[in-house]
Write an enzyme that holds these catalytic residues in place. Structure first.
Site, short mmCIF file in Angstrom:
data_model
loop_
_atom_site.label_atom_id
_atom_site.label_comp_id
_atom_site.label_asym_id
_atom_site.label_seq_id
_atom_site.Cartn_x
_atom_site.Cartn_y
_atom_site.Cartn_z
N ILE A 31 0.83 -1.21 0.00
CA ILE A 31 0.00 0.00 0.00
C ILE A 31 0.86 1.26 0.00
O ILE A 31 0.38 2.34 -0.35
CB ILE A 31 -0.95 -0.04 1.23
CG1 ILE A 31 -2.20 0.79 0.98
CG2 ILE A 31 -0.25 0.36 2.50
CD1 ILE A 31 -3.29 0.56 2.02
N ASN A 85 12.06 -8.21 6.46
CA ASN A 85 12.35 -7.49 7.70
C ASN A 85 11.94 -8.39 8.86
O ASN A 85 10.83 -8.94 8.86
CB ASN A 85 11.56 -6.17 7.74
CG ASN A 85 12.03 -5.18 6.71
OD1 ASN A 85 13.23 -5.12 6.42
ND2 ASN A 85 11.13 -4.40 6.16
N GLY A 91 12.65 -3.05 11.15
CA GLY A 91 11.61 -2.45 10.32
C GLY A 91 10.37 -3.29 10.14
O GLY A 91 9.46 -2.90 9.39
N GLN A 92 10.29 -4.46 10.79
CA GLN A 92 9.07 -5.26 10.64
C GLN A 92 7.93 -4.59 11.41
O GLN A 92 8.06 -4.28 12.60
CB GLN A 92 9.28 -6.69 11.17
CG GLN A 92 8.07 -7.58 10.87
CD GLN A 92 8.28 -9.04 11.28
OE1 GLN A 92 9.28 -9.40 11.91
NE2 GLN A 92 7.31 -9.88 10.94
N HIS A 98 6.27 -12.01 5.66
CA HIS A 98 6.04 -11.49 4.30
C HIS A 98 7.37 -11.17 3.66
O HIS A 98 8.29 -10.67 4.29
CB HIS A 98 5.13 -10.26 4.33
CG HIS A 98 5.59 -9.17 5.26
ND1 HIS A 98 5.38 -9.23 6.62
CD2 HIS A 98 6.24 -8.02 5.03
CE1 HIS A 98 5.89 -8.16 7.19
NE2 HIS A 98 6.43 -7.40 6.25
N LEU A 99 7.40 -11.46 2.37
CA LEU A 99 8.60 -11.23 1.57
C LEU A 99 8.33 -10.02 0.66
O LEU A 99 7.39 -10.05 -0.14
CB LEU A 99 8.88 -12.48 0.74
CG LEU A 99 10.10 -12.48 -0.18
CD1 LEU A 99 11.38 -12.13 0.56
CD2 LEU A 99 10.23 -13.85 -0.86
N HIS A 100 9.14 -8.96 0.84
CA HIS A 100 9.02 -7.81 -0.05
C HIS A 100 9.70 -8.12 -1.38
O HIS A 100 10.85 -8.60 -1.38
CB HIS A 100 9.73 -6.59 0.54
CG HIS A 100 9.13 -6.02 1.79
ND1 HIS A 100 8.35 -4.89 1.80
CD2 HIS A 100 9.21 -6.42 3.08
CE1 HIS A 100 7.98 -4.61 3.04
NE2 HIS A 100 8.49 -5.52 3.85
P1 AMP Z 1 7.23 -4.55 7.20
O1 AMP Z 1 7.44 -3.11 7.62
O2 AMP Z 1 8.44 -5.23 6.67
O3 AMP Z 1 6.53 -5.34 8.29
O4 AMP Z 1 6.24 -4.49 5.95
C1 AMP Z 1 4.87 -4.30 6.09
C2 AMP Z 1 4.40 -3.68 4.82
O5 AMP Z 1 3.01 -3.79 4.77
C3 AMP Z 1 4.73 -2.18 4.69
O6 AMP Z 1 5.58 -1.98 3.58
C4 AMP Z 1 3.35 -1.53 4.51
O7 AMP Z 1 3.36 -0.47 3.59
C5 AMP Z 1 2.51 -2.70 4.04
N1 AMP Z 1 1.09 -2.60 4.31
C6 AMP Z 1 0.50 -2.21 5.46
N2 AMP Z 1 -0.83 -2.30 5.35
C7 AMP Z 1 -1.08 -2.76 4.10
C8 AMP Z 1 -2.28 -3.06 3.36
N3 AMP Z 1 -3.50 -2.92 3.91
N4 AMP Z 1 -2.15 -3.50 2.10
C9 AMP Z 1 -0.94 -3.64 1.54
N5 AMP Z 1 0.22 -3.39 2.17
C10 AMP Z 1 0.14 -2.94 3.43
#
Ligand code: AMP
Length: 112
Positions: A31, A85, A91-92, A98-100
Site C-alpha cells: 500500500i 524485515n 523495520g518489521q 512477508h517477503l518484499h
Molecule cells: P514490514 O514493515 O516489513 O513489516 O512491511 C509491512 C508492509 O506492509 C509495509 O511496507 C506496509 O506499507 C505494508 N502494508 C501495510 N498495510 C497494508 C495493506 N492494507 N495492504 C498492503 N500493504 C500494506
C-alpha cells in the site's frame, strides 16, 4: 490469527491488489510502494516471521521465493530485491511473515 492484517487480506476480509496466488501463498501490492514494483508475498497460514515459517513449513517458505520470482518476471524484471524485515528493530511492522519484492528502479546497497 483473529487480529492479523495479512490473515484478513488472505481471507478476503480486507481488500488488496492481489497480483498472484498459489496453494500456499498470496502476493499483493504494498500500500506504500517503495519502488515501481513493490509486492508482498505472504504465506496463507500465519507465522510471525520468516524463520518461524521456514521452521514450521519449509515448502511454503520455498514457495514464497518462487512466487516472488514469478511476480518479478511477470512485471518484466530480471533484477529485483527480496527482503524479509525481521523484528521491529529491522523495520518489521506486520507480524505475519512477508517477503518484499522490490524492482523497477536502481536499488542501492547497503539499504537504509
Ligand atoms: P514490514 O514493515 O516489513 O513489516 O512491511 C509491512 C508492509 O506492509 C509495509 O511496507 C506496509 O506499507 C505494508 N502494508 C501495510 N498495510 C497494508 C495493506 N492494507 N495492504 C498492503 N500493504 C500494506
Amino acid at each position: 490469527m483473529d487480529d492479523c492484517l495479512f490473515c484478513k487480506i488472505v481471507a478476503g476480509e480486507i481488500p488488496a491488489d492481489i497480483v498472484h496466488a498459489t496453494e500456499r501463498t498470496v502476493a499483493f501490492r504494498d500500500i506504500n510502494a517503495q519502488a515501481p514494483t513493490h509486492v508482498l508475498v505472504v504465506p496463507r497460514d500465519h507465522y510471525a516471521d520468516a524463520a518461524e515459517l521456514a521452521t514450521a513449513d519449509p515448502a511454503a517458505s520455498a514457495e514464497l521465493v518462487l512466487t516472488a520470482a514469478a511476480v518479478a518476471t511477470a512485471e518484466g524484471h530480471d533484477d529485483y530485491r527480496l527482503v524479509f524485515n525481521t523484528g521491529a528493530g529491522a523495520g518489521q511492522s506486520v507480524f505475519h511473515a512477508h517477503l518484499h519484492v522490490l524492482a523497477g528502479r536502481d536499488l542501492t546497497w547497503p539499504p537504509g
